[in-house]
Design a protein around this motif. Structure first.
Motif, short mmCIF file in Angstrom:
data_model
loop_
_atom_site.label_atom_id
_atom_site.label_comp_id
_atom_site.label_asym_id
_atom_site.label_seq_id
_atom_site.Cartn_x
_atom_site.Cartn_y
_atom_site.Cartn_z
N ILE A 176 -3.10 5.16 -2.35
CA ILE A 176 -4.03 6.19 -1.85
C ILE A 176 -3.40 7.53 -2.18
O ILE A 176 -2.26 7.81 -1.78
N LEU A 177 -4.14 8.33 -2.93
CA LEU A 177 -3.60 9.61 -3.39
C LEU A 177 -4.25 10.74 -2.61
O LEU A 177 -5.47 10.80 -2.48
N LYS A 178 -3.42 11.64 -2.11
CA LYS A 178 -3.92 12.81 -1.38
C LYS A 178 -3.48 14.06 -2.16
O LYS A 178 -2.33 14.48 -2.08
N PRO A 179 -4.41 14.65 -2.94
CA PRO A 179 -4.05 15.88 -3.67
C PRO A 179 -3.99 17.07 -2.73
O PRO A 179 -4.46 17.01 -1.59
N ALA A 180 -3.43 18.17 -3.23
CA ALA A 180 -3.37 19.40 -2.42
C ALA A 180 -4.75 20.06 -2.38
O ALA A 180 -5.55 19.93 -3.30
N GLU A 181 -4.96 20.83 -1.33
CA GLU A 181 -6.25 21.51 -1.12
C GLU A 181 -6.64 22.36 -2.32
O GLU A 181 -7.80 22.44 -2.69
N SER A 182 -5.65 23.05 -2.92
CA SER A 182 -5.98 23.99 -3.99
C SER A 182 -5.72 23.41 -5.38
O SER A 182 -5.61 24.18 -6.35
N ALA A 183 -5.60 22.10 -5.50
CA ALA A 183 -5.42 21.50 -6.83
C ALA A 183 -5.85 20.04 -6.81
O ALA A 183 -5.05 19.14 -7.07
N SER A 184 -7.13 19.83 -6.52
CA SER A 184 -7.62 18.45 -6.42
C SER A 184 -8.46 18.03 -7.62
O SER A 184 -8.64 16.84 -7.87
N LEU A 185 -8.99 19.02 -8.35
CA LEU A 185 -10.05 18.70 -9.32
C LEU A 185 -9.58 17.76 -10.42
O LEU A 185 -10.26 16.78 -10.75
N SER A 186 -8.41 18.04 -11.00
CA SER A 186 -7.99 17.20 -12.13
C SER A 186 -7.61 15.80 -11.66
O SER A 186 -7.79 14.82 -12.39
N VAL A 208 0.85 -1.20 0.00
CA VAL A 208 0.00 0.00 0.00
C VAL A 208 0.89 1.25 0.00
O VAL A 208 1.70 1.45 0.91
N VAL A 209 0.71 2.05 -1.03
CA VAL A 209 1.50 3.28 -1.20
C VAL A 209 0.60 4.48 -0.94
O VAL A 209 -0.52 4.53 -1.44
N ALA A 210 1.08 5.45 -0.15
CA ALA A 210 0.37 6.73 -0.01
C ALA A 210 1.16 7.78 -0.77
O ALA A 210 2.39 7.87 -0.61
N ALA A 211 0.48 8.55 -1.59
CA ALA A 211 1.14 9.62 -2.36
C ALA A 211 0.50 10.95 -1.99
O ALA A 211 -0.70 11.14 -2.18
N ILE A 212 1.29 11.85 -1.44
CA ILE A 212 0.80 13.20 -1.10
C ILE A 212 1.45 14.17 -2.08
O ILE A 212 2.68 14.22 -2.19
N VAL A 213 0.62 14.88 -2.82
CA VAL A 213 1.18 15.71 -3.91
C VAL A 213 0.78 17.17 -3.75
O VAL A 213 -0.18 17.50 -3.06
N PRO A 214 1.53 18.06 -4.40
CA PRO A 214 1.33 19.51 -4.22
C PRO A 214 0.41 20.08 -5.29
O PRO A 214 -0.13 19.36 -6.12
N TRP A 215 0.30 21.42 -5.29
CA TRP A 215 -0.68 22.07 -6.16
C TRP A 215 -0.09 22.65 -7.43
O TRP A 215 -0.84 23.12 -8.29
N ASN A 216 1.23 22.63 -7.60
CA ASN A 216 1.77 23.34 -8.77
C ASN A 216 1.57 22.57 -10.08
O ASN A 216 1.22 23.16 -11.09
N PHE A 217 1.77 21.24 -10.04
CA PHE A 217 1.54 20.41 -11.23
C PHE A 217 0.88 19.11 -10.77
O PHE A 217 1.52 18.06 -10.77
#
Ligand code: ADP
Length: 480
Positions: free
Chosen positions: A172-182, A143-152
């Motif tokens: 499990i992917l955790k997008p950034a608060e200000s860049a989750s939609l895509s 199980v991999v958790a990926a936390i990613v930022p909002w720039n790209f």
């Protein structure tokens, strides 16, 4: 836009936390809300990913079958590139022309690259004595958790997702608060292309709540992260306090771009240096944010830079005429302006920019900013801004250039502009960074790894080396 939900076990589900409001940096309008995953929701996501891994619905599929699905995902990303890019630009503010290439364009390429690779990486037969067989397997970690930022979000999300999935893991992917939609749309695309339920779960929410719950989770095997050094430290501490999960951190930088007087085309160098810092409003981990320029050409080069910086059209990122879009949030804009103020108080001189612009739009835009006379101990020399602010320092010799370049705690990227091949190779050897660009800046494709040294982090995205994060080496020792 309808309120967004969590993507768990192949379907949209409510989160138990207080939803987040998504504000567009383009004009300050409210786009929608995001579900916020509570720690119970994160438990559900991890349990779902673990079940999927354990029953083999993905992890034990034949590599050729996994490949087919990842290829399909790549094709779908490409087919929906415009829609995905627009969706991403609306919440993160990157200029569309660049987003189209760097986001869906790059994500499609990344899925395709790892799809093609996954049935070409094999284990080993060890050189043992003849009465023994030694095997080295590359086993998925689980199980991999990926936390990613909002720039790209799509590009960086794909850098983590595609190699992890290629090796048979659940994510499990955790997008950034200000860049989750895509990324929420990407999860849906993955499901539509046949990725089995539970193999990819997306939990949106606050870093300190949703992200922290993942970081502390006892059943996450590997954490992959791109973002700030401060959060990276939290993740390492959380790993130490929980199950010692492996943590791979990509933490940004203060990347030196060194221009020697012998560079072949100084105007081209100035043009590329300007884009190397100002594209995506400087919100790029490898941004060439620290220009080091040989003193004999300093004034002339800064003039050229200023011309290029002032010619850049900053504006609505969805307008195809804009070359630079919006700063991601008002908090980031305020931080950028504080960095400029501090640089001035420490003796720097503003050549251009330094202020918010286009206030009437209601969005968050900043003029490309150049600050000269930045000394080695100044905050602007040492600290990442993550905004359109270029720090400029003069040097007198190659030795001094290298010393200055290596004088921060970071080590992500560097640039060297010279016509002297020997000097270029000396710089490549001496610069303490993960990547050195020579007579260009940025643009390194999937074939080479990206990773930092020092406080820019550890581990690598891109290339076949990225696969290493998502496998355990398992040996078998067989008496014949
Ligand atoms: P930036 O400063 O570029 O926003 P952050 O490191 O704050 O970078 O954010 C990158 C990602 O890390 C985001 O998805 C954010 O939600 C998440 N994050 C922020 N703080 C934490 C935390 N304490 N634990 C886990 N994840 C976090």
């Amino acid at each position: 836009m309808a309120p967004q939900k969590l993507f768990l076990e192949g379907s949209w589900q409510e989160g138990q936390g207080t939803p987040l409001t998504v504000t567009s940096p383009i004009d300050g309008s409210v786009l929608t809300t995001l579900a916020a995953a509570s720690s119970d929701d994160v438990d559900r996501a991890v349990a779902s990913a673990r079940r999927a891994f354990a029953d083999g619905r993905w992890s034990r599929l034949a590599p050729a079958a996994r490949k087919k699905i990842l290829m399909r995902i790549a094709d779908r990303i490409e087919a929906e590139a415009v829609e995905l890019a627009v969706l991403g630009v609306r919440d993160n503010g990157t200029e569309f022309n660049m987003a189209l290439k760097a986001e869906p364009g790059s994500a499609a390429g990344t899925f395709r690259y790892y799809a093609e690779a996954l049935d070409k990486v094999a284990g080993e037969v060890a050189p043992t004595p003849p009465d023994v067989l030694g095997l080295v397997h590359r086993a998925p970690v689980g199980v991999v958790a990926a936390i990613v930022p909002w720039n790209f979000p799509l590009m960086i999300g794909a850098w983590k997702l595609a190699p992890a999935l290629a090796m048979g893991n659940s994510v499990i992917l955790k997008p950034a608060e200000s860049a989750s939609l895509s990324l929420l749309r990407l999860a849906e695309i993955c499901a539509e292309c046949g990725l089995p339920d539970g193999v990819l779960n997306v939990v949106t929410g606050r870093g300190t709540e949703t992200g922290a719950a993942l970081a502390h989770h006892m059943d996450v095997d590997v954490m992959v992260f791109t973002g700030s050094g401060a959060t990276g430290r939290h993740l390492l501490a959380a790993s130490a306090q929980s199950n010692l999960k492996r943590c791979y951190l990509e933490l940004g930088g203060k990347s030196p771009n060194i221009v020697f007087a012998d560079a072949k085309d100084l105007d081209q160098a100035a043009k590329v240096a300007a884009m190397g810092i100002f594209r995506n409003s400087g919100q790029v981990c490898v941004a060439g944010s620290r220009l080091l320029v040989e003193r004999s050409i300093h004034d002339h080069f800064v003039d050229q830079l200023k011309t290029h910086a002032e010619a850049l059209r900053v504006g609505d990122p969805l307008d195809l005429n804009s070359q630079i879009g919006a700063v991601n949030s008002s908090a980031q804009l305020a931080a950028n302006l504080r960095h400029v103020d501090q640089a001035l108080s420490e003796g720097g001189n503003i050549v251009c920019g330094g202020q918010q612009i286009l206030q009437k739009t209601g969005g968050t835009y900043m003029a490309p900013t150049i600050v000269t006379g930045v000394t080695r101990d100044a905050a602007l020399f040492q600290n990442e801004v993550f905004g359109p602010v270029l720090s400029v320092t003069a040097f007198d010799s190659e030795e001094e250039a290298i010393q200055l370049a290596n004088a921060t705690s970071y080590g992500l990227a560097a640039g060297v502009w010279t016509a002297d091949l020997s000097r270029a190779h000396r710089c490549i050897a001496e610069l303490r960074t993960g990547v050195v660009h020579v007579n260009t800046y940025g643009g390194a494709d999937m074939t080479v790894p990206l990773g930092g040294v020092g406080q820019s982090g550890n581990g690598h995205d891109k290339s076949l080396y990225a696969l290493d994060k998502f496998v355990d080496l398992k040996s078998a020792w067989i008496q014949l």
